[in-house]
Structures are given as C-alpha cells and as structure tokens.
Design a protein around this motif. Structure first.
Motif, PDB file in Angstrom:
ATOM      1  N   UNK A   1      72.580  30.989  43.476  1.00 14.69           N
ATOM      2  CA  UNK A   1      71.939  32.287  43.380  1.00 14.69           C
ATOM      3  C   UNK A   1      70.417  32.147  43.358  1.00 14.69           C
ATOM      4  N   UNK A   2      69.933  31.124  42.666  1.00 11.43           N
ATOM      5  CA  UNK A   2      68.490  30.893  42.572  1.00 11.43           C
ATOM      6  C   UNK A   2      67.914  30.522  43.944  1.00 11.43           C
ATOM      7  N   UNK A   3      68.701  29.795  44.727  1.00 13.09           N
ATOM      8  CA  UNK A   3      68.254  29.406  46.067  1.00 13.09           C
ATOM      9  C   UNK A   3      68.061  30.637  46.950  1.00 13.09           C
ATOM     10  N   UNK A   4      69.024  31.558  46.931  1.00 10.88           N
ATOM     11  CA  UNK A   4      68.893  32.769  47.736  1.00 10.88           C
ATOM     12  C   UNK A   4      67.797  33.678  47.208  1.00 10.88           C
ATOM     13  N   UNK A   5      67.566  33.626  45.923  1.00  5.20           N
ATOM     14  CA  UNK A   5      66.487  34.415  45.342  1.00  5.20           C
ATOM     15  C   UNK A   5      65.137  33.917  45.865  1.00  5.20           C
ATOM     16  N   UNK A   6      64.967  32.602  45.934  1.00  4.42           N
ATOM     17  CA  UNK A   6      63.717  32.039  46.468  1.00  4.42           C
ATOM     18  C   UNK A   6      63.541  32.398  47.937  1.00  4.42           C
ATOM     19  N   UNK A   7      64.631  32.354  48.692  1.00  3.69           N
ATOM     20  CA  UNK A   7      64.572  32.733  50.112  1.00  3.69           C
ATOM     21  C   UNK A   7      64.185  34.201  50.244  1.00  3.69           C
ATOM     22  N   UNK A   8      64.779  35.048  49.436  1.00  4.77           N
ATOM     23  CA  UNK A   8      64.474  36.477  49.495  1.00  4.77           C
ATOM     24  C   UNK A   8      63.045  36.790  49.106  1.00  4.77           C
ATOM     25  N   UNK A   9      62.548  36.125  48.073  1.00  2.00           N
ATOM     26  CA  UNK A   9      61.166  36.355  47.643  1.00  2.00           C
ATOM     27  C   UNK A   9      60.193  35.926  48.733  1.00  2.00           C
ATOM     28  N   UNK A  10      60.452  34.785  49.357  1.00  2.08           N
ATOM     29  CA  UNK A  10      59.583  34.325  50.441  1.00  2.08           C
ATOM     30  C   UNK A  10      59.635  35.278  51.628  1.00  2.08           C
ATOM     31  N   UNK A  11      60.819  35.730  51.995  1.00  2.00           N
ATOM     32  CA  UNK A  11      60.950  36.668  53.113  1.00  2.00           C
ATOM     33  C   UNK A  11      60.227  37.972  52.828  1.00  2.00           C
ATOM     34  N   UNK A  12      60.357  38.495  51.611  1.00  2.00           N
ATOM     35  CA  UNK A  12      59.683  39.742  51.244  1.00  2.00           C
ATOM     36  C   UNK A  12      58.171  39.550  51.233  1.00  2.00           C
ATOM     37  N   UNK A  13      57.705  38.387  50.773  1.00  2.00           N
ATOM     38  CA  UNK A  13      56.261  38.133  50.769  1.00  2.00           C
ATOM     39  C   UNK A  13      55.704  38.097  52.190  1.00  2.00           C
ATOM     40  N   UNK A  14      56.407  37.435  53.093  1.00  2.00           N
ATOM     41  CA  UNK A  14      55.949  37.383  54.485  1.00  2.00           C
ATOM     42  C   UNK A  14      55.983  38.769  55.121  1.00  2.00           C
ATOM     43  N   UNK A  15      57.021  39.528  54.820  1.00  2.00           N
ATOM     44  CA  UNK A  15      57.131  40.891  55.335  1.00  2.00           C
ATOM     45  C   UNK A  15      56.029  41.781  54.772  1.00  2.00           C
ATOM     46  N   UNK A  16      55.719  41.611  53.493  1.00  2.00           N
ATOM     47  CA  UNK A  16      54.684  42.432  52.858  1.00  2.00           C
ATOM     48  C   UNK A  16      53.314  42.179  53.473  1.00  2.00           C
ATOM     49  N   UNK A  17      53.023  40.929  53.811  1.00  2.00           N
ATOM     50  CA  UNK A  17      51.746  40.620  54.462  1.00  2.00           C
ATOM     51  C   UNK A  17      51.643  41.379  55.789  1.00  2.00           C
ATOM     52  N   UNK A  18      52.738  41.414  56.531  1.00  2.00           N
ATOM     53  CA  UNK A  18      52.730  42.118  57.808  1.00  2.00           C
ATOM     54  C   UNK A  18      52.585  43.621  57.620  1.00  2.00           C
ATOM     55  N   UNK A  19      53.284  44.178  56.660  1.00  2.00           N
ATOM     56  CA  UNK A  19      53.208  45.625  56.424  1.00  2.00           C
ATOM     57  C   UNK A  19      51.801  46.016  55.990  1.00  2.00           C
ATOM     58  N   UNK A  20      51.199  45.233  55.109  1.00  2.00           N
ATOM     59  CA  UNK A  20      49.829  45.534  54.669  1.00  2.00           C
ATOM     60  C   UNK A  20      48.871  45.489  55.860  1.00  2.00           C
ATOM     61  N   UNK A  21      49.020  44.502  56.714  1.00  2.00           N
ATOM     62  CA  UNK A  21      48.152  44.411  57.896  1.00  2.00           C
ATOM     63  C   UNK A  21      48.354  45.607  58.815  1.00  2.00           C
ATOM     64  N   UNK A  22      49.595  46.009  59.003  1.00  2.00           N
ATOM     65  CA  UNK A  22      49.859  47.175  59.861  1.00  2.00           C
ATOM     66  C   UNK A  22      49.283  48.458  59.268  1.00  2.00           C
ATOM     67  N   UNK A  23      49.400  48.607  57.948  1.00  2.00           N
ATOM     68  CA  UNK A  23      48.853  49.807  57.305  1.00  2.00           C
ATOM     69  C   UNK A  23      47.336  49.839  57.382  1.00  2.00           C
ATOM     70  N   UNK A  24      46.696  48.686  57.209  1.00  2.00           N
ATOM     71  CA  UNK A  24      45.235  48.636  57.315  1.00  2.00           C
ATOM     72  C   UNK A  24      44.802  48.950  58.747  1.00  2.00           C
ATOM     73  N   UNK A  25      45.515  48.441  59.722  1.00  2.00           N
ATOM     74  CA  UNK A  25      45.184  48.740  61.122  1.00  2.00           C
ATOM     75  C   UNK A  25      45.378  50.225  61.401  1.00  2.00           C
ATOM     76  N   UNK A  26      46.452  50.788  60.879  1.00  2.00           N
ATOM     77  CA  UNK A  26      46.760  52.187  61.161  1.00  2.00           C
ATOM     78  C   UNK A  26      45.755  53.143  60.515  1.00  2.00           C
ATOM     79  N   UNK A  27      45.444  52.919  59.230  1.00  2.00           N
ATOM     80  CA  UNK A  27      44.599  53.867  58.509  1.00  2.00           C
ATOM     81  C   UNK A  27      43.135  53.451  58.427  1.00  2.00           C
ATOM     82  N   UNK A  28      42.844  52.195  58.677  1.00  2.00           N
ATOM     83  CA  UNK A  28      41.475  51.723  58.520  1.00  2.00           C
ATOM     84  C   UNK A  28      40.648  51.718  59.779  1.00  2.00           C
ATOM     85  N   UNK A  29      41.285  51.754  60.937  1.00  2.00           N
ATOM     86  CA  UNK A  29      40.559  51.663  62.207  1.00  2.00           C
ATOM     87  C   UNK A  29      41.011  52.768  63.145  1.00  2.00           C
TER      88      UNK A  29
END
Length: 155
Positions: free
Chosen positions: A2-30
């Motif tokens: 369970x801990x192994x899948x939790x680490x995988x999920x946290x890493x996947x969400x972190x990578x996804x969050x970086x992309x979403x933040x970049x998309x939101x900044x592009x959309x609303x900032x420029x």
C-alpha cells in the motif's frame, strides 16, 4: 504494498500539479497571442518536472535497487502523462485534441523526453557519486570479505 502505491500516486499527482499550474498561469497570466511566453513557461514546466524526477531518482536509488524504483517511477510517469494529456486541458477549458494529432503526440514525446532526462540525470549523478544501492551493496560486501581473517585449513 500500500505504501508503494501511495508513493507512486503522490509522485503522479505532483507531476500533474506542475502541469496544471503551468497551464493555469499560461491561460490567465498571458494573452492568447503571446506564444513566446507560453513556450518559455512550458519549457520551465518541463525543467521542473525533470528536476523533480532527478531528485526522486537520486533519493529512491539510494535505498532500493534500480529495477524496483524504476518500475515505480515508470508507473507514476505513465499515470501523470495520461492525466496531463487528457485531463489537464479540460481543467483550463480546452479540448485535449484541439491542436490536432501533431500537437497531441508532440506533448507526449516532450513529456517523455523531459521525464526520461530527469530520471537519467538523477541516476547518473547518484551512480557517479557511488551512492546507488548496487555500489553500496558491493562496498559492504568488499568490507565484509576483507574484515574477516582467513581461516586456516587443516589437512
């Protein structure tokens, strides 16, 4: 397990969050016409994703064999890639296939190149410093073999 899948999920969400933040900044900032700023921010996003994976490869590579953490990183990158390509555009009000097949597959190849470069950089640095799991195991084995005195054999 369970801990192994939790680490995988946290890493996947972190990578996804970086992309979403970049998309939101592009959309609303420029402006929509400012493609140069969007390209620079996309490049920065890929650099941040690569840096995150370099750190993850460095930290996980010290504790576990490459096959174990490599599979975990590959699973997290696969999940994050699917979320990034299919879900992230919907969050900012775009269609994932709006740019056509070329743009869709270019996103996939760029994402895989950035993640692969990050993992490779982190693992090569770890190996060059001799801190990876295999090097440490071999070092402990060599120390153990040289520390024991040789036993005399009776004939």
């Amino acid at each position: 397990m369970n801990k192994r899948w939790q680490a995988i999920g946290v890493l996947a969400v972190a990578l996804f969050a970086v992309n979403v933040v970049a998309r939101l900044v592009i959309r609303f900032g420029f402006d929509a016409d400012d493609t140069a700023a969007a390209d620079r921010l996309s490049l920065a996003m890929f650099l941040v994703i690569g840096l995150i994976l370099a750190v993850v490869a460095f930290v996980w590579g010290r504790r576990r064999p490459a096959a174990a953490w490599g599979a975990d990183v590959a699973a997290a990158v696969g999940i994050a890639l699917l979320l990034t390509v299919l879900v992230a555009p919907l969050l900012v009000g775009n269609n994932p296939f709006a740019g056509g097949a070329g743009t869709f597959f270019a996103q996939i190849w760029l994402y895989l190149a950035a993640t692969g470069a990050g993992v490779l950089l982190g693992y090569l640095l770890l190996t060059a410093l001799g801190l990876d799991h295999r090097s440490q195991t071999l070092k402990r084995y060599a120390e153990l073999k040289t520390a024991k005195p040789r036993k005399p054999v009776r004939r």
